[in-house]
Scaffold this active site. Structure first.
Site, mmCIF file in Angstrom:
data_model
loop_
_atom_site.group_PDB
_atom_site.id
_atom_site.type_symbol
_atom_site.label_atom_id
_atom_site.label_comp_id
_atom_site.label_asym_id
_atom_site.label_seq_id
_atom_site.Cartn_x
_atom_site.Cartn_y
_atom_site.Cartn_z
ATOM 1 N N SER A 157 -22.753 -7.160 37.850
ATOM 2 C CA SER A 157 -22.981 -8.520 37.351
ATOM 3 C C SER A 157 -21.675 -9.283 37.166
ATOM 4 C CB SER A 157 -23.694 -8.480 35.994
ATOM 5 O OG SER A 157 -24.907 -7.803 36.090
ATOM 6 N N ASP B 238 -9.194 7.375 6.953
ATOM 7 C CA ASP B 238 -10.654 7.483 6.823
ATOM 8 C C ASP B 238 -11.320 6.187 7.286
ATOM 9 O OD1 ASP B 238 -10.621 10.077 5.406
ATOM 10 O OD2 ASP B 238 -9.679 8.923 3.794
ATOM 11 N N GLY B 239 -10.737 5.080 6.890
ATOM 12 C CA GLY B 239 -11.306 3.783 7.257
ATOM 13 C C GLY B 239 -11.300 3.577 8.760
ATOM 14 N N PHE C 35 -21.477 -11.351 24.807
ATOM 15 C CA PHE C 35 -20.931 -10.167 24.138
ATOM 16 C C PHE C 35 -19.417 -10.250 23.924
ATOM 17 C CE2 PHE C 35 -24.761 -8.362 26.454
ATOM 18 C CZ PHE C 35 -25.602 -8.580 25.381
ATOM 19 N N HIS D 144 -29.152 -13.394 25.285
ATOM 20 C CA HIS D 144 -28.122 -13.222 26.316
ATOM 21 C C HIS D 144 -27.467 -14.546 26.725
ATOM 22 C CE1 HIS D 144 -29.577 -9.212 26.375
ATOM 23 N NE2 HIS D 144 -28.958 -8.875 27.502
ATOM 24 N N ASP E 293 -33.246 -13.729 30.923
ATOM 25 C CA ASP E 293 -32.907 -12.771 29.857
ATOM 26 C C ASP E 293 -33.008 -13.404 28.469
ATOM 27 O OD1 ASP E 293 -32.679 -10.510 31.318
ATOM 28 O OD2 ASP E 293 -30.496 -10.515 31.458
ATOM 29 N N ARG F 171 -18.972 -16.374 39.127
ATOM 30 C CA ARG F 171 -18.680 -14.932 38.987
ATOM 31 C C ARG F 171 -18.451 -14.300 40.362
ATOM 32 N NH1 ARG F 171 -24.137 -11.601 38.802
ATOM 33 N NH2 ARG F 171 -25.560 -13.186 39.528
ATOM 34 N N LEU G 273 -8.870 -2.219 10.648
ATOM 35 C CA LEU G 273 -9.016 -0.771 10.848
ATOM 36 C C LEU G 273 -9.764 -0.438 12.131
ATOM 37 C CD1 LEU G 273 -9.718 0.148 7.132
ATOM 38 C CD2 LEU G 273 -7.748 0.896 8.478
ATOM 39 N N HIS H 98 -4.114 3.750 -3.476
ATOM 40 C CA HIS H 98 -4.226 3.077 -2.173
ATOM 41 C C HIS H 98 -3.317 1.847 -2.065
ATOM 42 C CE1 HIS H 98 -6.032 1.079 1.321
ATOM 43 N NE2 HIS H 98 -6.093 -0.007 0.565
ATOM 44 N N ASN I 222 -7.475 12.253 3.529
ATOM 45 C CA ASN I 222 -7.214 12.297 2.082
ATOM 46 C C ASN I 222 -8.473 12.101 1.248
ATOM 47 O OD1 ASN I 222 -7.695 9.526 2.144
ATOM 48 N ND2 ASN I 222 -5.533 8.964 2.059
ATOM 49 N N GLU J 133 -17.852 -2.610 24.568
ATOM 50 C CA GLU J 133 -17.101 -3.856 24.727
ATOM 51 C C GLU J 133 -15.885 -3.916 23.799
ATOM 52 O OE1 GLU J 133 -20.383 -3.770 24.069
ATOM 53 O OE2 GLU J 133 -21.324 -4.462 25.923
ATOM 54 N N HIS K 148 0.833 -1.208 0.000
ATOM 55 C CA HIS K 148 0.000 0.000 0.000
ATOM 56 C C HIS K 148 0.862 1.249 0.000
ATOM 57 C CE1 HIS K 148 -2.447 -3.263 1.698
ATOM 58 N NE2 HIS K 148 -3.503 -2.609 1.231
#
Ligand SMILES: Cc1ncc(C[n+]2csc(CCOP(=O)(O)OP(=O)(O)O)c2C)c(N)n1
Ligand SMILES: [Mg+2]
Length: 661
Positions: free
Chosen positions: A384, A160-161, A437, A473, A469, A357, A124, A264, A190, A411, A33
């Site tokens: 939690s 930009d990305g 998640f 979840h 939930d 937990r 990116l 690019h 650019n 996250e 690149h």
């Protein structure tokens, strides 16, 4: 320190050395690149020659400024800078072998390939969030050790990305909220991406976007040395993070390509390279840098020597040299392991059960008291995830001495910032969210594993045991997906003892990220006697033996209790069954074959895990069965959901009988 603005011509000559190393390397590799290195060479030259605090002879100097090329596709910009400023590992030969197997000059910058590559970038957006984490680490360590030992900035070049990617929103708002004044983002403005003009896909007002998040913004002509200098100088004394929009021409100097998406990527071809030589009056053959320019770059590379020497002297005189070096070196106090063994003993003696937990919080209580290296946090699920122990305070924009970060519901940004903190050094970051998640963190977890970064993910609510939930979840395929990441230690402890053991493994695994899969619902007691030895470190071990066993029940986490209950029933029926707890597949895979055979046993095998079966077949052998999930979960009380999907003692016993028929 007041400096005068640089003249344009000398900066342009220095920048052209970067440009032609980049062009020649891309041309030699026949891929790469060139657009970004050519476009940002002037900006980078002003930064490195006038502002960046670094010392190629001491690349790991902890008080160096960090330079992150978030737009990793422009890797030749970084490699050329490292080469020209005299990083010993970045030889001309490495540049000539750009993008070749075994070279330090991979297609995208890879952490660990050469000093000066501060993080792995290419996906990116990641680099911006890494940089926010590095800046956060600096703020925290400065609060702990004082500005005479810790006082540096983090510069990040973003394209930009980078700014279109969603993660940039999380990182920008996080950095803005915490007023990370030591963070300076140089946007390669650019107006071009791969498909064409940025106007095809974006009409955001970046200036307003950053200002809305609490940043200071500025604009400069990225090809005007004095203007770049002015903007960077102004940023030095900022009280908030700074974004400088550097207006540049992508592929600057490549005739027919500059300013368009054709600049690019891809080798430009001999004609275009020759045209660029003409356009920029560069008369040297490929990979040749004239001595005077080389000398000027080397001088730039030596500018930091005095600052390094002064800092070394300050450190020696500070009275906290050992404490500081130990922190930066990630040295754990020997008392930590002993304290965790004491905790294990207490858990067994007092028969402490509960959700893993919560048991994790008990382990963290001990860890956070024993070492100041940990910096915890959660993506807005602190009550939690049980990640904030009472003995640590939150970090605030006014006071960075705390050891707990409210990451907000970010996250991905959290996981990427944790990478930045771990790479910065002086911190072992841990961060929590619901395990489902983990998918929102996954790109950064993957990079942590690729880099061997020491991060710890506290992923609670690790199965359909989430209950009410419901299926959105309830993680199903996440365990399998996470186990597929090479180098990531995915650990699913069964009880308080295993939880303490897994935390110890995570703390000591300096070149691996670890992920703790922890339950919302209560577990029983797996370990009924105390052993100082960390049995979880074997990855799997025989929890209950049964002489003459015809069956081995393999289970993890909350399903170990189920397996133990099923074993009791089977034993009553005269079926000898043993139970193996398998908290960490990755560690089990590292055990000698003989140990693995012993643990897996010679009889039939049945695996019980409230997740998808993917991967379990490797342990089940010819005669095996799997009790777990074969689709998404359901909403309801945890017990009912387990019953609904047949993940019960009765079903386990039935399946065992069938298996042995
Ligand atoms: C997450 C991610 N998606 C896609 C890509 C592939 N990719 C590399 S560069 C790029 C965009 C190029 O535009 P810009 O970021 O403005 O860089 P420039 O062309 O200006 O150097 C894309 C889509 C990537 N590297 N990472
Ligand atoms: Mg662009």
């Amino acid at each position: 320190m007041t400096q005068t603005a640089p003249d344009q011509a000398p900066i342009r000559s220095l920048a052209n050395a970067i440009r032609f190393l980049a062009l020649d390397a891309v041309q030699a590799a026949k891929s790469g690149h060139p657009g970004l290195p050519l476009g940002m060479a002037d900006v980078a030259t002003v930064l490195f020659s006038r502002f960046l605090k670094f010392n190629p002879a001491e690349p790991h100097w902890s008080d160096r400024d960090r330079f992150v090329l978030s737009a990793g596709h422009g890797s030749m910009l970084l490699y050329a800078l490292l080469h020209l400023t005299g990083y010993p590992d970045m030889t001309l030969d490495e540049l000539k072998h750009f993008r070749k197997v075994g070279s330090r000059t991979a297609g995208h910058p890879e952490y660990g390939h050469a000093p000066g590559i501060e993080t792995t970038t290419g996906p990116l957006g990641q680099g911006i969030a890494n940089a926010a984490g590095m800046a956060m680490a600096e703020r925290h360590l400065q609060a702990r050790f004082g500005s005479e030992l810790v006082d540096h900035k983090t510069y990040v070049i973003a394209s930009d990305g980078d700014l279109e990617e969603g993660i940039s929103h999380e990182a920008i708002s996080l950095a803005g909220h915490y007023q990370l004044k030591n963070l300076i983002l140089l946007w390669d403005d650019n107006s071009i991406t791969i498909d064409g003009a940025i106007s095809l896909s974006d009409s955001s007002n970046m200036d307003q976007r950053f200002r809305a998040a609490g940043w200071i913004t500025d604009t400069c002509n990225g090809h005007d040395a004095a203007d770049v200098f002015r903007a960077l100088e102004r940023a030095q004394a900022a009280d908030r993070p700074v974004m400088i929009a550097c207006r540049t021409v992508i592929g600057f100097g490549m005739p027919g390509r500059e300013g368009t998406q054709k600049a690019h990527s891809d080798a430009p071809g001999e004609d275009v390279v020759a045209g660029a030589r003409k356009q920029l009056s560069w008369e040297w053959p490929p990979f040749v840098i004239p001595d005077d320019l080389r000398g000027q770059w080397r001088t730039i590379g030596k500018q930091g020597e005095k600052a390094f020497a002064d800092w070394t002297a300050r450190k020696a005189a500070s009275g906290k040299e050992k404490e500081f070096d130990d922190a930066i070196g990630g040295v754990l106090p020997p008392s930590l392991a002993a304290a965790l063994v004491t905790l294990k003993q207490k858990i067994v003696t007092e028969k402490t059960d509960g959700a893993t937990r919560k048991l994790s919080e008990k382990a963290l209580d001990v860890i956070n008291a024993e070492t100041q290296l940990t910096l915890g946090g959660s993506a807005d699920l602190t009550p939690s995830n049980n990640t904030k122990t009472k003995n640590i305070e939150p970090i605030t924009p006014e006071n960075f001495s705390g050891r707990y970060l409210h990451y907000g519901i970010r996250e991905h940004g959290m996981a990427a910032a944790m990478n930045g903190m771990a790479l910065h050094g002086g911190i072992i970051p841990y961060g929590g969210t619901f395990m489902v998640f983990s998918d929102y963190c996954r790109p950064s977890i993957r990079l942590a594993a690729l880099m061997g970064a020491h991060t710890i993910y506290v992923m609670t609510h690790d199965s359909i045991g989430v209950g009410e939930d419901g299926p959105t979840h309830q993680p199903i395929e996440q365990l399998a997906a996470l186990r597929a990441i090479p180098g990531l230690l995915v650990m699913r402890p069964a009880d308080g003892v295993e939880t303490a053991e897994c935390w110890q493994i995570a703390m000591e695994a300096r070149s691996n990220p670890s992920l703790l899969a922890l339950s919302r619902q209560d577990t029983g007691l797996g370990r009924d006697s105390h052993t100082p030895e960390n049995l979880s470190a074997h990855g799997a071990y025989v929890l209950r033996e049964a002489p003459g066993a015809k069956l081995t029940l393999l289970a993890t986490g909350t399903e170990v209790g189920l397996a133990l209950a099923a074993r009791d029933s089977l034993m009553k029926e005269g079926i000898a069954a043993r139970v193996v707890s398998m908290p960490c597949w990755a560690l089990f895979e590292q055990q000698p074959a003989e140990y693995q055979r012993m643990v897996l046993g010679t009889g039939a095998r049945m695996a019980i895990e409230a997740g998808c079966p993917l991967g379990w077949d490797r342990y089940l052998g010819q005669k095996g069965a799997f009790l777990g999930m074969h689709g998404f979960g359901a909403s309801g009380p945890a017990k009912d959901v387990y019953a609904h999907f047949g993940i019960t003692v009765e079903r386990a016993v039935e399946m065992a009988r069938d298996l042995l028929k």
